[in-house]
Design a protein around this motif. Sequence first.
Motif, PDB file in Angstrom:
ATOM      1  N   GLY A   1      -6.041   3.423   2.360  1.00  0.00           N
ATOM      2  CA  GLY A   1      -6.160   2.608   3.570  1.00  0.00           C
ATOM      3  C   GLY A   1      -5.290   3.027   4.736  1.00  0.00           C
ATOM      4  O   GLY A   1      -4.942   2.201   5.577  1.00  0.00           O
TER       5      GLY A   1
ATOM      6  N   ASP B   1       0.823  -1.221   0.000  1.00  0.00           N
ATOM      7  CA  ASP B   1       0.000   0.000   0.000  1.00  0.00           C
ATOM      8  C   ASP B   1       0.854   1.266   0.000  1.00  0.00           C
ATOM      9  O   ASP B   1       0.510   2.250  -0.667  1.00  0.00           O
TER      10      ASP B   1
ATOM     11  N   LYS C   1      -5.271  -1.851   7.486  1.00  0.00           N
ATOM     12  CA  LYS C   1      -5.328  -3.316   7.353  1.00  0.00           C
ATOM     13  C   LYS C   1      -4.437  -4.018   8.357  1.00  0.00           C
ATOM     14  O   LYS C   1      -4.812  -5.040   8.915  1.00  0.00           O
TER      15      LYS C   1
END
Length: 188
Positions: free
Chosen positions: A65, A11, A89
């Motif tokens: 995220g 990410d 996450k």
Amino acid sequence: MASPLAELFSDLGAVFKQTSSGWYVFGAQAAIMYGAARLTADVDVTVLYGNRPVADLIEVLQRTGFSIRVENAAAFAERSRILPVVHLKSGLPVDIVFGGPGLEEEFMQRVSQYNVEGINVPIASAEDLVTMKIFSGREKDLNDALAVISTQGKKLNLQQIRSILKTLETALDRADLVNTLDELVQRS
């Protein structure tokens, strides 16, 4: 299934690709990648983001995220040159340090690629990591530097480290950095 760290790096890579920003991992995670036996609860990265609005980076981070860990994040980052976030996450905290011209650009040119479960992660070179750790001077950072020196052995370019430390000593009117390197090399 990917580990939390692999998801985080994936990410982060996506964020910095979207913003066309160079980045690299430094700190304890980089020391671990070079063989230091160490536990850490966070990830430190340097990003070369230029003079673009931090609010734009915050928007991309949130879409990808990440949650921001401070109030008034853009103002905080402008003032401190650090943007503390958490990867939703994995739950891992990340400190994004905004690098500038000069030494951080040099470090960027020498990054190594480290494979984390199929994800290429740019990390500071072993030499630059040792330099950063010695410059920091904290006991845990000196222990990390010692671990990297010990695990990298003859692969480490001590002349390069010594040269950068001498430059820092001159610029900052210090005389302890090269001596610290020499002491760590002796101990290893």
